[in-house]
Design a protein around this motif. Structure first.
Motif, PDB file in Angstrom:
ATOM      1  N   PHE A  81       0.881   4.368  -2.862  1.00  0.00           N
ATOM      2  CA  PHE A  81       0.496   5.746  -2.574  1.00  0.00           C
ATOM      3  C   PHE A  81       1.652   6.723  -2.757  1.00  0.00           C
ATOM      4  N   ASP A  82       2.862   6.262  -2.465  1.00  0.00           N
ATOM      5  CA  ASP A  82       4.030   7.112  -2.731  1.00  0.00           C
ATOM      6  C   ASP A  82       4.158   7.384  -4.227  1.00  0.00           C
TER       7      ASP A  82
ATOM      8  N   ARG B 263       0.810  -1.205   0.000  1.00  0.00           N
ATOM      9  CA  ARG B 263       0.000   0.000   0.000  1.00  0.00           C
ATOM     10  C   ARG B 263       0.852   1.267   0.000  1.00  0.00           C
ATOM     11  N   LYS B 264       1.875   1.331   0.856  1.00  0.00           N
ATOM     12  CA  LYS B 264       2.698   2.541   0.948  1.00  0.00           C
ATOM     13  C   LYS B 264       3.414   2.821  -0.369  1.00  0.00           C
ATOM     14  N   THR B 265       3.913   1.771  -1.016  1.00  0.00           N
ATOM     15  CA  THR B 265       4.608   1.954  -2.295  1.00  0.00           C
ATOM     16  C   THR B 265       3.677   2.559  -3.332  1.00  0.00           C
TER      17      THR B 265
END
Length: 274
Positions: free
Chosen positions: A121-122, A117-119
């Motif tokens: 959204f980044d 998820r973080k990858t």
């Protein structure tokens, strides 16, 4: 997965390898623009497809300086050739959608089954921020160019609308033609006083025979201009006063008598002074 997803070299190579598919997808997204590709190339020498690929690479590779510089160049080019901004806006949004489509294809082909998820959204923030950066700088550049062009045209109009014509070393004629509005009367005040000083005019003949009308607030400002001319040590002569304007001056209570000499026609005045 994260290394593959954010590897600028790999994603760029993927876009290059699928250039034709990228262009076809882009054209399918930009319904209104695709029929104008040739017209824009011919009118402004702007290759939309080639430039879209360049923008996509700058975005993916996070080359912010190159992206901003290119946006500014594009903004000036579109302003110079008066190209429709709606087409540019649709085209950039089509680039955004197409780029996301190919990033998804790239991730599906080379990534893991599920993106962290973080990858995601980044990446989403970086891609969309870069697209918005391009759009913002494009429109700022476009607007600045148009503003400079408009200012240049305004200065030209001011000079044409306040034509002070020297007819003797100390005598000049100012023929006023058309409608005198608040903008034009401001330009009139600035140029007349400046030219009296620089040209050392002692007598200024202001001919109103070609003037359409003058609103009441403009009349009061015109009175101030005549007062300014007087204070500059210059004699003002009004010619060509029309009946409608005389009535308006009388009704307003403005008295020009102490500020100017009034003559019937320009021809009569020129005979007396030359």
């Amino acid at each position: 997965m994260a290394n593959n997803y954010l590897s600028k070299e790999c994603v760029t190579d993927f876009l290059k390898a699928n250039r034709e598919d990228f262009q076809q997808k882009l054209l399918s997204e930009a319904v209104n623009v695709r029929g104008k590709i040739s017209d824009i190339l011919e009118k402004g020498n702007i290759d939309l497809l080639k430039n879209a690929e360049l923008v996509a690479h700058y975005i993916v590779e996070n080359k912010e300086e190159e992206l901003i510089a290119f946006a500014k160049v594009e903004g000036i080019a579109w302003a110079q050739h008066a190209l429709t901004l709606a087409f540019k806006l649709e085209w950039v949004h089509a680039i955004r959608r197409t780029l996301w489509h190919f990033l998804y294809q790239y991730d599906e082909q080379f990534g893991e089954d599920e993106s962290p998820r973080k990858t995601f959204f980044d990446l989403e923030k970086r891609i969309n921020d870069n697209v918005d950066q391009f759009l913002n700088n494009f429109f700022i550049s476009y607007s600045n160019y148009k503003d400079e062009q408009l200012m240049s045209q305004k200065k030209l109009v001011q000079n044409l609308s306040v034509p002070i014509i020297p007819i003797h070393s100390t005598i000049a004629v100012l023929p006023l033609i058309g409608m005198i509005d608040s903008y034009r009367v401001n330009a009139l005040e600035e140029k007349v006083l400046m030219e009296i000083g620089s040209m050392r005019i002692q007598t200024l003949i202001i001919d109103l025979s070609g003037m359409a009308d003058m609103e009441l607030d403009v009349l009061f400002q015109f009175e101030k201009i005549l007062s300014g001319i007087n204070m500059m040590g210059c004699k003002a002569i009004l010619t060509g006063l029309r009946v409608e304007l005389v009535r308006k001056i009388v009704d307003s209570g403005i008295e020009f008598d102490s500020l100017v000499e009034i003559k019937g026609t320009l021809q009569q005045t020129l005979k007396e002074h030359l």
